[in-house]
Write a protein that holds these residues in place. Structure first.
Motif, PDB file in Angstrom:
ATOM      1  N   LEU A  84     122.757 -18.842  28.640  1.00 60.19           N
ATOM      2  CA  LEU A  84     121.309 -18.666  28.588  1.00 60.19           C
ATOM      3  C   LEU A  84     120.859 -17.784  29.744  1.00 60.19           C
ATOM      4  N   PRO A  85     119.799 -17.007  29.541  1.00 57.61           N
ATOM      5  CA  PRO A  85     119.344 -16.135  30.628  1.00 57.61           C
ATOM      6  C   PRO A  85     118.808 -16.938  31.802  1.00 57.61           C
ATOM      7  N   SER A  86     119.010 -16.420  32.982  1.00 57.05           N
ATOM      8  CA  SER A  86     118.434 -17.041  34.163  1.00 57.05           C
ATOM      9  C   SER A  86     116.912 -16.909  34.121  1.00 57.05           C
ATOM     10  N   HIS A  87     116.230 -17.933  34.599  1.00 52.66           N
ATOM     11  CA  HIS A  87     114.763 -17.918  34.741  1.00 52.66           C
ATOM     12  C   HIS A  87     114.009 -17.937  33.414  1.00 52.66           C
ATOM     13  N   GLY A  88     114.628 -18.423  32.333  1.00 52.31           N
ATOM     14  CA  GLY A  88     113.913 -18.513  31.073  1.00 52.31           C
ATOM     15  C   GLY A  88     113.953 -17.232  30.280  1.00 52.31           C
ATOM     16  N   PHE A  89     113.121 -17.164  29.239  1.00 55.40           N
ATOM     17  CA  PHE A  89     113.217 -16.032  28.309  1.00 55.40           C
ATOM     18  C   PHE A  89     111.983 -15.143  28.249  1.00 55.40           C
ATOM     19  N   VAL A  90     110.860 -15.528  28.864  1.00 58.28           N
ATOM     20  CA  VAL A  90     109.644 -14.738  28.656  1.00 58.28           C
ATOM     21  C   VAL A  90     109.639 -13.450  29.473  1.00 58.28           C
ATOM     22  N   ARG A  91     110.446 -13.366  30.527  1.00 57.82           N
ATOM     23  CA  ARG A  91     110.457 -12.125  31.311  1.00 57.82           C
ATOM     24  C   ARG A  91     111.157 -10.986  30.580  1.00 57.82           C
ATOM     25  N   ASN A  92     111.883 -11.317  29.506  1.00 58.83           N
ATOM     26  CA  ASN A  92     112.541 -10.282  28.701  1.00 58.83           C
ATOM     27  C   ASN A  92     111.819 -10.011  27.386  1.00 58.83           C
ATOM     28  N   LYS A  93     110.715 -10.725  27.143  1.00 61.43           N
ATOM     29  CA  LYS A  93     109.966 -10.566  25.902  1.00 61.43           C
ATOM     30  C   LYS A  93     108.919  -9.465  26.021  1.00 61.43           C
ATOM     31  N   LEU A  94     108.603  -8.839  24.906  1.00 57.26           N
ATOM     32  CA  LEU A  94     107.530  -7.866  24.854  1.00 57.26           C
ATOM     33  C   LEU A  94     106.208  -8.610  24.661  1.00 57.26           C
ATOM     34  N   TRP A  95     105.332  -8.520  25.653  1.00 60.37           N
ATOM     35  CA  TRP A  95     104.037  -9.180  25.590  1.00 60.37           C
ATOM     36  C   TRP A  95     103.013  -8.235  24.955  1.00 60.37           C
ATOM     37  N   GLU A  96     101.971  -8.812  24.381  1.00 65.56           N
ATOM     38  CA  GLU A  96     100.875  -8.015  23.831  1.00 65.56           C
ATOM     39  C   GLU A  96      99.834  -7.769  24.911  1.00 65.56           C
ATOM     40  N   LEU A  97      99.493  -6.506  25.119  1.00 68.30           N
ATOM     41  CA  LEU A  97      98.378  -6.166  26.000  1.00 68.30           C
ATOM     42  C   LEU A  97      97.111  -6.269  25.155  1.00 68.30           C
ATOM     43  N   SER A  98      96.400  -7.376  25.301  1.00 63.58           N
ATOM     44  CA  SER A  98      95.273  -7.656  24.408  1.00 63.58           C
ATOM     45  C   SER A  98      93.963  -7.046  24.888  1.00 63.58           C
ATOM     46  N   ALA A  99      93.847  -6.786  26.203  1.00 64.41           N
ATOM     47  CA  ALA A  99      92.588  -6.222  26.694  1.00 64.41           C
ATOM     48  C   ALA A  99      92.792  -5.576  28.054  1.00 64.41           C
ATOM     49  N   ILE A 100      92.010  -4.536  28.312  1.00 61.17           N
ATOM     50  CA  ILE A 100      91.854  -3.982  29.659  1.00 61.17           C
ATOM     51  C   ILE A 100      90.363  -3.944  29.941  1.00 61.17           C
ATOM     52  N   ASN A 101      89.955  -4.589  31.002  1.00 60.63           N
ATOM     53  CA  ASN A 101      88.552  -4.647  31.373  1.00 60.63           C
ATOM     54  C   ASN A 101      88.338  -3.879  32.679  1.00 60.63           C
ATOM     55  N   ILE A 102      87.473  -2.869  32.616  1.00 53.45           N
ATOM     56  CA  ILE A 102      87.083  -2.147  33.827  1.00 53.45           C
ATOM     57  C   ILE A 102      85.886  -2.904  34.402  1.00 53.45           C
ATOM     58  N   ILE A 103      86.158  -3.778  35.353  1.00 53.60           N
ATOM     59  CA  ILE A 103      85.088  -4.620  35.901  1.00 53.60           C
ATOM     60  C   ILE A 103      84.061  -3.739  36.612  1.00 53.60           C
ATOM     61  N   ASP A 104      84.558  -2.846  37.461  1.00 52.60           N
ATOM     62  CA  ASP A 104      83.742  -1.823  38.123  1.00 52.60           C
ATOM     63  C   ASP A 104      84.719  -0.795  38.675  1.00 52.60           C
ATOM     64  N   GLY A 105      84.238   0.129  39.487  1.00 47.59           N
ATOM     65  CA  GLY A 105      85.120   1.154  40.005  1.00 47.59           C
ATOM     66  C   GLY A 105      86.208   0.623  40.914  1.00 47.59           C
ATOM     67  N   ASP A 106      85.999  -0.585  41.450  1.00 48.61           N
ATOM     68  CA  ASP A 106      86.949  -1.174  42.390  1.00 48.61           C
ATOM     69  C   ASP A 106      87.952  -2.113  41.742  1.00 48.61           C
ATOM     70  N   THR A 107      87.687  -2.584  40.531  1.00 46.39           N
ATOM     71  CA  THR A 107      88.465  -3.681  39.970  1.00 46.39           C
ATOM     72  C   THR A 107      88.801  -3.439  38.506  1.00 46.39           C
ATOM     73  N   THR A 108      90.083  -3.596  38.174  1.00 46.54           N
ATOM     74  CA  THR A 108      90.572  -3.420  36.811  1.00 46.54           C
ATOM     75  C   THR A 108      91.359  -4.674  36.414  1.00 46.54           C
ATOM     76  N   GLN A 109      91.134  -5.139  35.200  1.00 53.26           N
ATOM     77  CA  GLN A 109      91.778  -6.380  34.739  1.00 53.26           C
ATOM     78  C   GLN A 109      92.565  -6.125  33.457  1.00 53.26           C
ATOM     79  N   LEU A 110      93.817  -6.534  33.461  1.00 57.00           N
ATOM     80  CA  LEU A 110      94.688  -6.448  32.287  1.00 57.00           C
ATOM     81  C   LEU A 110      94.980  -7.858  31.804  1.00 57.00           C
ATOM     82  N   ILE A 111      94.904  -8.064  30.479  1.00 57.76           N
ATOM     83  CA  ILE A 111      95.173  -9.383  29.898  1.00 57.76           C
ATOM     84  C   ILE A 111      96.316  -9.257  28.896  1.00 57.76           C
TER      85      ILE A 111
END
Length: 325
Positions: free
Chosen positions: A111-138
C-alpha cells in the motif's frame, strides 16, 4: 474515464483562464495552477491538491520542493505540502482501528505510504479572487466505492487553499456514510530553510514525543529542537502555534486548528541518498513540521459529521525586527 491532459487543460482555461493572476501550467505530465497576486505567488497541483510553492512578495520561498520530482501521474511529489489521509506513513504503524478498517477492504500486499489521496486527481471546483491581495482555490474529492477500493465509505474531502500575505490551508472531511470511520491525517509541510544546522523548532518544549528512530519510545519534553542529525518524531498534545526559527534571519509561524499532534522530520545524510526524487544534499535546506492527527490522536468521525484540519503559515524577517529595536 479521466480526460486526457489536453482536454483537462482546455477545461481549466475555459473555467479559470481569464481570472486575474491565474495561469494554468503543465509540468511534464501534471497540471498545476499558478497564482500571482499583490501579496504572494503560489503553485498548486491538481494531483493531490498539492501546494508546491508559496512565496510572499519580496521574501524568500517558504515551501521546499525537490528539483528532482518526476511529475508523473500516480507518483507522489517529493516536497510541498502533501495531504496524508486516511493513514499516515506505513499502514502497519497506524492505530489498530485504522489498520483494521483498511485491511477489511483490501487484499493488496503493498500500500502507498501516507494513504491514497495525495496521488489522486482532485477537482478544482472554484477559484475566488477575494481582492487584489487574496486568492482562494477550492478542491474537492468525492469518496465512494469507485474512488478507491480501500475506502468504500461515502464522503467528501474539501480542501481550501487561500493565498495572500499568509498561506491558509483547510482540509474538511465529511463522512456521508452510515458508519463511523477512523483515520489519521496530516498536512505534510516541507519548509525551506537556508541552513538546517542553524534552524530551531520552537513551541514543542512542553510536549512529550515518540521517537520513531529509537524503537518508538515515548520521551519527556526537551528544550527547543535544534536539528543536528536525522529526526522523525511524533509530538503529542501540541500547541496551536509552532515556530521555525532561522537564527538571525527568518521566523516561520505555523498556526493550526483541529490538530492534536505534530510530526517533525528531516532525513539527514544517509537516508537522503536512499530517498526517491530527493537530492543527496536536500536535507540541508528543508525541515518537515507537519500539522497532524497521527498515532493515538487518530480521528473517529460519526455519520454525517465533518472534521476540519487547518493551518495558517506566515513568515517575518527577524533582521528587520532586530534592527528596529
Amino acid at each position: 474515464m479521466p480526460l486526457d491532459l489536453g482536454a483537462q487543460m482546455q477545461q481549466l482555461y475555459r473555467n479559470f483562464g481569464e481570472l486575474p493572476g491565474i495561469t494554468i501550467e503543465l509540468h511534464q505530465q501534471l497540471l498545476a495552477v499558478r497564482v500571482d497576486n499583490q501579496k504572494a505567488s503560489a503553485t498548486v497541483f491538481l494531483q493531490g491538491a498539492q501546494v508546491t510553492h508559496y512565496q510572499p512578495n519580496e521574501a524568500k520561498d517558504i515551501i521546499w520542493c525537490s528539483d528532482q520530482c518526476d511529475y508523473a501521474p500516480g507518483s507522489a511529489l517529493r516536497g510541498g505540502i502533501p495531504i496524508c489521509w486516511p493513514w499516515f506513513g506505513d499502514l502497519n504503524k497506524n492505530p489498530t482501528e485504522v489498520q483494521q478498517q483498511i485491511a477489511a477492504n483490501n487484499d493488496t500486499p503493498t500500500l502507498p505510504s501516507h494513504g491514497f489521496v495525495r496521488n489522486k486527481l482532485w477537482e478544482l471546483s472554484a477559484i475566488n479572487i477575494i481582492d487584489g491581495d487574496t486568492t482562494q482555490l477550492i478542491f474537492q474529492l468525492l469518496l465512494d466505492d469507485t474512488t478507491d477500493s480501500l475506502w468504500p465509505y461515502a464522503g467528501e474531502l474539501t480542501y481550501t487553499v487561500t493565498i495572500g500575505s499568509t498561506l491558509s490551508l483547510q482540509l474538511c472531511i465529511n463522512n456521508k456514510s452510515d458508519e463511523t470511520v477512523s483515520f489519521c491525517n496530516a498536512l505534510h509541510s516541507y519548509f525551506s530553510v537556508d541552513a538546517i544546522e542553524r534552524t530551531m523548532i520552537s513551541g514543542l518544549e512542553t510536549c512529550r514525543y515518540t521517537d520513531t528512530l529509537e524503537e518508538w519510545i515515548e520521551k519527556d519534553p526537551q528544550e527547543q529542537l535544534l536539528i543536528d542529525g536525522e529526526v522523525d518524531r511524533f509530538y503529542w498534545d501540541t500547541p496551536d502555534q509552532i515556530h521555525i526559527i532561522e537564527q538571525n534571519q527568518r521566523e516561520i509561524s505555523i498556526e493550526s486548528q483541529g490538530s492534536n499532534s505534530t510530526v517533525v522530520w528531516n532525513p539527514w545524510i544517509e537516508k537522503s541518498v536512499r530517498l526517491s526524487q530527493f537530492p543527496s544534499d536536500g536535507y540541508k535546506n528543508m525541515v518537515c513540521v507537519e500539522t497532524a492527527n497521527v498515532g493515538r490522536d487518530f480521528v473517529q468521525l460519526a455519520p454525517n459529521q465533518t472534521h476540519t484540519l487547518a493551518v495558517t503559515i506566515s513568515s517575518k524577517d527577524r533582521r528587520l525586527r532586530q534592527n528596529s529595536q
